[in-house]
Write a protein that holds these residues in place. Structure first.
Motif, PDB file in Angstrom:
ATOM      1  N   PRO A 179       0.907  -1.190  -0.095  1.00 11.52           N
ATOM      2  CA  PRO A 179      -0.184   0.081  -0.004  1.00 11.52           C
ATOM      3  C   PRO A 179       0.917   1.483   0.047  1.00 11.52           C
ATOM      4  CG  PRO A 179      -1.015  -1.644   1.587  1.00 11.52           C
ATOM      5  CD  PRO A 179       0.361  -2.130   1.130  1.00 11.52           C
ATOM      6  N   LEU A 180       1.896   1.373   0.776  1.00 11.85           N
ATOM      7  CA  LEU A 180       2.765   2.291   0.896  1.00 11.85           C
ATOM      8  C   LEU A 180       3.389   2.652  -0.464  1.00 11.85           C
ATOM      9  CD1 LEU A 180       4.712   2.156   4.331  1.00 11.85           C
ATOM     10  CD2 LEU A 180       2.802   3.648   3.676  1.00 11.85           C
ATOM     11  N   LYS A 181       3.839   1.736  -1.238  1.00 17.57           N
ATOM     12  CA  LYS A 181       4.575   1.888  -2.795  1.00 17.57           C
ATOM     13  C   LYS A 181       3.340   2.273  -3.476  1.00 17.57           C
ATOM     14  CE  LYS A 181       8.285  -1.391  -2.003  1.00 17.57           C
ATOM     15  NZ  LYS A 181       8.746  -2.580  -2.434  1.00 17.57           N
ATOM     16  N   ALA A 182       2.060   1.719  -3.452  1.00 18.22           N
ATOM     17  CA  ALA A 182       1.224   1.936  -4.433  1.00 18.22           C
ATOM     18  C   ALA A 182       0.733   3.545  -4.170  1.00 18.22           C
ATOM     19  CB  ALA A 182      -0.130   1.079  -4.226  1.00 18.22           C
ATOM     20  N   ALA A 183       0.495   4.068  -2.914  1.00 19.77           N
ATOM     21  CA  ALA A 183       0.294   5.215  -2.611  1.00 19.77           C
ATOM     22  C   ALA A 183       1.481   6.365  -3.210  1.00 19.77           C
ATOM     23  CB  ALA A 183      -0.047   5.515  -1.202  1.00 19.77           C
ATOM     24  N   PHE A 184       2.584   6.152  -2.841  1.00 19.70           N
ATOM     25  CA  PHE A 184       3.534   7.019  -3.376  1.00 19.70           C
ATOM     26  C   PHE A 184       3.734   6.987  -4.981  1.00 19.70           C
ATOM     27  CE2 PHE A 184       7.810   7.989  -5.087  1.00 19.70           C
ATOM     28  CZ  PHE A 184       8.138   9.264  -4.470  1.00 19.70           C
ATOM     29  N   ILE A 185       3.276   5.991  -5.783  1.00 18.16           N
ATOM     30  CA  ILE A 185       3.279   5.916  -7.036  1.00 18.16           C
ATOM     31  C   ILE A 185       2.102   6.818  -7.637  1.00 18.16           C
ATOM     32  CG2 ILE A 185       2.803   4.573  -9.228  1.00 18.16           C
ATOM     33  CD1 ILE A 185       4.289   2.265  -7.909  1.00 18.16           C
ATOM     34  N   LEU A 186       1.065   6.762  -6.798  1.00 17.05           N
ATOM     35  CA  LEU A 186      -0.119   7.476  -7.399  1.00 17.05           C
ATOM     36  C   LEU A 186       0.171   9.009  -7.197  1.00 17.05           C
ATOM     37  CD1 LEU A 186      -3.056   7.156  -8.257  1.00 17.05           C
ATOM     38  CD2 LEU A 186      -3.842   7.270  -5.946  1.00 17.05           C
ATOM     39  N   TYR A 187       0.957   9.401  -6.022  1.00 23.76           N
ATOM     40  CA  TYR A 187       1.100  10.561  -5.696  1.00 23.76           C
ATOM     41  C   TYR A 187       2.087  11.254  -6.624  1.00 23.76           C
ATOM     42  CZ  TYR A 187       3.801  14.479  -3.589  1.00 23.76           C
ATOM     43  OH  TYR A 187       4.360  15.600  -3.268  1.00 23.76           O
ATOM     44  N   ALA A 188       3.037  10.359  -6.966  1.00 23.62           N
ATOM     45  CA  ALA A 188       4.072  10.938  -8.053  1.00 23.62           C
ATOM     46  C   ALA A 188       3.449  11.227  -9.448  1.00 23.62           C
ATOM     47  CB  ALA A 188       5.300   9.779  -8.069  1.00 23.62           C
ATOM     48  N   LEU A 189       2.629  10.324  -9.834  1.00 20.42           N
ATOM     49  CA  LEU A 189       2.039  10.489 -11.133  1.00 20.42           C
ATOM     50  C   LEU A 189       1.134  11.573 -11.240  1.00 20.42           C
ATOM     51  CD1 LEU A 189       1.116   6.815 -12.135  1.00 20.42           C
ATOM     52  CD2 LEU A 189       2.674   8.048 -13.001  1.00 20.42           C
ATOM     53  N   TYR A 190       0.533  11.780 -10.162  1.00 19.81           N
ATOM     54  CA  TYR A 190      -0.326  12.981  -9.930  1.00 19.81           C
ATOM     55  C   TYR A 190       0.399  14.101  -9.914  1.00 19.81           C
ATOM     56  CZ  TYR A 190      -3.802  16.587  -7.701  1.00 19.81           C
ATOM     57  OH  TYR A 190      -4.396  17.616  -7.422  1.00 19.81           O
ATOM     58  N   ALA A 191       1.772  14.437  -9.060  1.00 14.95           N
ATOM     59  CA  ALA A 191       2.532  15.556  -9.224  1.00 14.95           C
ATOM     60  C   ALA A 191       2.985  15.929 -10.639  1.00 14.95           C
ATOM     61  CB  ALA A 191       3.707  15.246  -8.300  1.00 14.95           C
ATOM     62  N   ILE A 192       3.361  14.793 -11.096  1.00 16.54           N
ATOM     63  CA  ILE A 192       4.100  15.294 -12.690  1.00 16.54           C
ATOM     64  C   ILE A 192       2.868  15.277 -13.703  1.00 16.54           C
ATOM     65  CG2 ILE A 192       5.474  13.836 -14.360  1.00 16.54           C
ATOM     66  CD1 ILE A 192       6.470  12.193 -12.201  1.00 16.54           C
ATOM     67  N   PHE A 193       1.751  14.740 -13.656  1.00 14.58           N
ATOM     68  CA  PHE A 193       0.884  14.742 -14.864  1.00 14.58           C
ATOM     69  C   PHE A 193      -0.545  15.597 -14.394  1.00 14.58           C
ATOM     70  CE2 PHE A 193       3.531  11.128 -15.520  1.00 14.58           C
ATOM     71  CZ  PHE A 193       4.270  11.357 -16.778  1.00 14.58           C
ATOM     72  N   SER A 194      -0.773  15.795 -13.493  1.00 17.82           N
ATOM     73  CA  SER A 194      -1.840  16.410 -13.062  1.00 17.82           C
ATOM     74  C   SER A 194      -2.226  17.835 -13.697  1.00 17.82           C
ATOM     75  CB  SER A 194      -2.340  16.334 -11.360  1.00 17.82           C
ATOM     76  OG  SER A 194      -1.383  17.474 -11.150  1.00 17.82           O
ATOM     77  N   GLU A 195      -1.313  18.574 -13.824  1.00 20.29           N
ATOM     78  CA  GLU A 195      -1.453  20.001 -14.252  1.00 20.29           C
ATOM     79  C   GLU A 195      -2.463  20.865 -13.526  1.00 20.29           C
ATOM     80  OE1 GLU A 195      -2.104  19.806 -18.489  1.00 20.29           O
ATOM     81  OE2 GLU A 195       0.012  19.054 -18.906  1.00 20.29           O
ATOM     82  N   SER A 196      -2.191  20.745 -11.922  1.00 23.17           N
ATOM     83  CA  SER A 196      -3.245  21.432 -11.098  1.00 23.17           C
ATOM     84  C   SER A 196      -4.579  20.999 -11.220  1.00 23.17           C
ATOM     85  CB  SER A 196      -2.943  22.961 -11.348  1.00 23.17           C
ATOM     86  OG  SER A 196      -1.680  23.254 -11.091  1.00 23.17           O
ATOM     87  N   MET A 197      -4.900  19.905 -11.884  1.00 18.77           N
ATOM     88  CA  MET A 197      -6.165  19.280 -11.730  1.00 18.77           C
ATOM     89  C   MET A 197      -6.830  18.824 -10.687  1.00 18.77           C
ATOM     90  SD  MET A 197      -7.556  16.294 -14.350  1.00 18.77           S
ATOM     91  CE  MET A 197      -6.963  17.306 -15.793  1.00 18.77           C
ATOM     92  N   GLU A 198      -7.881  18.927 -10.247  1.00 21.67           N
ATOM     93  CA  GLU A 198      -8.621  18.356  -8.864  1.00 21.67           C
ATOM     94  C   GLU A 198      -8.287  16.774  -9.007  1.00 21.67           C
ATOM     95  OE1 GLU A 198     -12.426  19.113  -8.235  1.00 21.67           O
ATOM     96  OE2 GLU A 198     -12.340  21.332  -8.199  1.00 21.67           O
ATOM     97  N   PHE A 199      -7.861  16.269  -7.760  1.00 21.40           N
ATOM     98  CA  PHE A 199      -7.527  14.855  -7.768  1.00 21.40           C
ATOM     99  C   PHE A 199      -8.656  13.921  -8.243  1.00 21.40           C
ATOM    100  CE2 PHE A 199      -7.097  10.838  -5.380  1.00 21.40           C
ATOM    101  CZ  PHE A 199      -5.706  10.572  -5.693  1.00 21.40           C
TER     102      PHE A 199
END
Length: 732
Positions: free
Chosen positions: A61-81
């Protein structure tokens, strides 16, 4: 003692991380990745979780959560989660569908980053296995050196300093692991003191060697830089060497292997699947093709938009259609579909038609060849009457047909007679040109012939190109197949010529006006056969194995002849007996499988959540079984032997115990007796169970005393030792 063991493990993990870091450092230079820090943080966190022996239900779960956070930080472009999460699921669904359809080059950056995170997840797990269990890191060390040298050679990345770091880190790591293995095998006292005493001089010696090697003068390289060297060889390879696939103008010397080239040449948007024709050649020399002089035929100038019928449209007139071309690699020649009418281009100037080659070339107003980036062609896709095709049984009389027969039935004087004999054998039962051509075309689809781009021979001096392929090698690509069919047809006095251009290409979907989009690469450069029918014109045939002819034949016969029916029945049997060839043809003919692909795609889009959940569930289950194998395998073994009563089970149980002890690091040395090994195991576990079991095993194996094992008592000792191996794994 425990603290020293942890410190040594931490040092191993740190050195392993530094090696893995060398894989991540070049990413910013050789890819478009600019957020390498997230991958580095992920690697560090994964190794720390491994170091502290965190259970999988915490680490996953910790690794999966970090991957999700990293992808959001890189590709979200300030979009709501929440909105971004919905977009993420959609991209995973679409890209997974592309993976299943093997369209790997078009995967999105987000999906590629997700796959890279999963790859790092696996590598960090393997590092723990190599460092802490196997105590061997040479495979990963060698892979790291190979990876850096490849990047240094074929990309802009400079690996000079990276190689120095890798040598320094790798040698220390290899030596520490080797020394640790020796100490564990010999069971020496004071292992950590010995390690500490050896680490300082060991590191000093490696540092000294690396510094001396780095500062010493180097001789100039003996070999040239491989990149320009390989490129020059590929471009200037002589006859008999390896050439690069693509369109070329010189066909006088055919044969030999070639390299694939998947560079995009052009994209075409049209409503029909087509051959994309460039030119034809009419004179076979025994080694290749050239164009004859054709006295009296002069070049013609054609204006853009001017309608000029260059190809016969068959026996049935179809509607005018358009094909819109956009070129990535420009050529002065015009690529055209069958049924050409006119070209509309953006450039000023005109077109020149060469009837010798049946070729259109674009020119500027000052008579210079020009490469058109795009143009639109109007055409009528030909349709041919099967009844008229089978009605053609010879060349009509007349001067024009006599010239045509002389030009398109030409053959070398020294053509081996067995080529004509084979053609006669294949077509003897048919009385018309069309069925004879189909019989020869079908001959190349048999199991005798193989499509191959690499192991292709070049004819020797005095050897005919077609004769070599038909009777000796039977292995080649489109030039071999098409040339052989033309020559065999000509040996029967059937006018035929060699056509070249591009295969239909890869179907890429539909445009806004429901036209189909095809991408044509250098790999689609192709040659085929054209046969002349006096009432219909030139009809294309496709003898090359694995390719499919897109020509439209109208089955308008009322009753077929017995020979035609026999031929069609034979063709059906051949196709049914060759499922691999059928699959290859479907791959080349996406129009026939669009409906099937659409149904498969609709199913996936409809049930993507179920499919995705099932894949994730299976992956998690498989990963859980792998990670927990040291816990469930012993219990499975105990359960397997728990209810067995026969003494014969003792031998198998003892051998399983030996394998189990070996897998947890208690290895039996070569030449070591079972009693000596049992004493080592008992010393390690502070017990006498292994010695008792070994004594019973030896009595059974050597004295053949089946009553000596006392299976109930032996089973209890055996279970105790199996459980102790579980405890050993937990401690590690």
């Amino acid at each position: 003692m425990m603290g020293r063991s942890k410190m040594f493990s931490f040092i191993l993990y740190a050195l392993g991380f530094l090696l893995l870091w060398e894989w991540l450092l070049p990413l910013e230079q050789v890819t478009k990745t600019s957020e390498v820090q997230y991958f580095i943080i992920f690697v560090v966190a994964s190794l720390l979780l491994n170091f502290f022996h965190s259970p999988w239900y915490i680490t996953w779960p910790l690794k999966a959560a970090f991957i999700l956070y990293a992808l959001y930080a890189i590709f979200s472009e300030s979009m709501e989660f929440i909105l971004w999460l919905s977009q993420l699921l959609g991209e995973i669904r679409v890209n997974t569908s592309m993976v299943l359809s093997r369209d790997w080059l078009d995967l999105s950056p987000l999906y590629r980053s997700l796959l890279f995170f999963l790859l790092l997840w696996q590598i960090t797990y393997l590092l723990r296995y190599w460092l802490m269990i196997k105590r061997k890191i040479f495979v990963f060390y060698f892979m790291t050196i190979f990876y850096i040298t490849l990047l240094d050679t074929f990309t802009q990345y400079n690996g000079e300093h990276a190689i120095v770091r890798i040598v320094f880190i790798g040698f220390i790591l290899l030596d520490l692991l080797f020394f640790k293995r020796v100490l564990e095998a010999e069971k020496m006292d004071g292992q950590h003191l010995l390690l500490r005493r050896w680490m300082i001089p060991l590191a000093s010696m490696i540092c000294f060697g690396v510094v001396i090697g780095y500062l010493s003068p180097k001789a100039a390289p003996i070999w040239p830089d491989p990149v320009p060297f390989i490129e020059s060889k590929a471009e200037n390879m002589g006859r008999g060497g390896i050439s690069k696939i693509g369109y070329g103008v010189d066909d006088s010397q055919l044969g030999g292997p070639f390299l694939n080239d998947d560079r995009l040449v052009f994209t075409v948007t049209t409503s029909t699947r087509q051959y994309w024709k460039i030119e034809t050649k009419d004179t076979y020399t025994g080694k290749g093709w050239i164009a004859s002089d054709q006295a009296g035929k002069e070049v013609e100038d054609i204006q853009y938009g001017e309608e000029r019928l260059l190809d016969d449209t068959g026996s049935i007139s179809n509607e005018i259609q358009e094909a819109m071309f956009n070129f990535e690699i420009g050529y002065p020649h015009v690529v055209r579909p069958y049924g050409f009418l006119s070209v509309k281009g953006e450039a000023s100037g005109f077109l020149r038609y060469d009837p010798r080659l049946d070729k259109l070339t674009s020119y500027t107003g000052d008579m210079n060849e020009v490469r058109l980036p795009s143009y639109t062609i109007k055409y009528r896709a030909p349709s041919y009457s099967l009844q008229e095709l089978r009605a053609t049984k010879g060349i009509p009389s007349g001067a024009d047909f006599s010239i045509l027969r002389e030009q398109y039935t030409q053959l070398p004087e020294k053509l081996p007679e067995r080529v004509r004999s084979l053609a006669l054998e294949l077509t003897g039962e048919y009385d018309n040109w069309y069925d004879k051509a189909l019989a020869i075309e079908s001959h190349f689809q048999t199991g005798e012939f193989s499509y191959d781009q690499t192991r292709v021979a070049v004819p020797k001096a005095g050897q005919d190109y077609v004769d070599q392929f038909l009777f000796d090698t039977k292995r080649g690509y489109c030039d071999n197949f098409s040339t052989s069919m033309v020559v065999m047809l000509r040996s029967l006095d059937i006018p035929a010529r060699w056509a070249k251009g591009y295969a239909p290409g890869q179907y890429k979907g539909t445009s806004g006006d429901d036209n189909r989009i095809y991408e044509i690469t250098n790999n689609d450069a192709h040659s085929w056969v054209e046969v002349y029918f006096p009432s219909l014109g030139w009809l294309p045939f496709e003898p090359t194995k694995g390719f499919n002819n897109p020509v439209n034949i109208m089955h308008d016969e009322q009753t077929g002849s017995a020979s035609a029916a026999a031929f069609e029945e034979e063709s059906m049997e051949t196709k049914e007996s060759q499922p691999d060839e059928k699959e290859a043809e479907e791959k080349e003919n996406p129009d026939n499988v669009i409906e099937k692909d659409a149904k498969a795609g609709n199913f996936f889009y409809k049930y993507w959540a179920v499919v995705g959940f099932a894949v994730i569930l299976i992956g998690l289950a498989a990963g859980g079984l792998i990670l927990s194998r040291n816990y469930w395998i012993p219990r499975l073994l105990i359960w397997t032997y728990k209810n067995r009563q026969e003494d014969e089970a003792f031998t198998g149980a003892y051998e399983i115990l030996l394998n189990r002890l070996d897998s947890v690091g208690l290895k039996r040395h070569p030449g070591q007796t079972l009693r000596s090994y049992a004493a080592d195991v008992d010393s390690h576990f502070d017990t006498t169970d292994m010695s008792h079991l070994t004594e019973r095993y030896e009595r059974l194996a050597y004295a053949r005393n089946e009553n000596s094992t006392n299976w109930e008592y032996s089973k209890e000792l055996w279970e105790n030792l199996i459980k102790k191996t579980m405890n050993r794994v937990k401690k590690e």
